[in-house]
Design a protein around this motif. Sequence first.
Motif: not given
Length: 242
Positions: A1-18
């Motif tokens: 398993m490889t695990s990574e945490i990616l933190i976006s600055p705000e909710p819309q950026a989270l959706i864009d990343t996803a």
Amino acid sequence: MTSEILISPEPQALIDTALALIVERILTAVGERQSCAIALSGGSTPQPLYAALAGADLPWQQIHIFWGDERYVPAEHPDSNYGMAKQVWLDLVPIPPANIHPMPTDLTEPQLAAAEYERQITTYFVPATGAIPVFDIILLGIGDDGHTASLFPHTAALTVVDRLVTIGDKDGQPRITFTFPLINQARSVIFLISGTSKQAALAEIFAPMGDLAAYPARGVRPQGELLWLLDAAAGEQLGSGT
């Protein structure tokens, strides 16, 4: 398993990343295996992601949609995970109806529905005898209590290892849910988490000696990759890394 945490600055950026990560993994699966099997989560956090996916240019004929858990309500009920995804995404794209696999919440008993959904999954994947089906992508969230899918703290579903689908228990209300063995066979598990209310649960989920029974999301350890996609409000106490 490889695990990574990616933190976006705000909710819309989270959706864009996803959106970018999921589209990439869909195209990779189709390119390598001519199809992509993805299991969706429910709740409010992924709804804008599904709406964004409705606008993506994807090989819909080769994508199969499943659900990782479902409330035991009719498809037209406002609490239906299937109904939400159908309204904001699936009704808006040219995906063949046969490629959409909702949990059968119209059966007389939740136990029958869980067994039937397991049969449908096994039939789709046609795994070797004793093999566990491998989803290309499983999307998950967490609750403020640390549950994921419908695997709730201190419930019997957490210990089910001989089934792919079982019954979850939310305050006495049955739900249908993937089990840990099925989730953990996936090529990619992607958590989508937003909001300050998730900070306490995340701290326990990532604690070195935490309690899986109290915080079930700790039990998600896929054979492939594990991506934690957080907005800044959820991930304030966590750093990015692998």
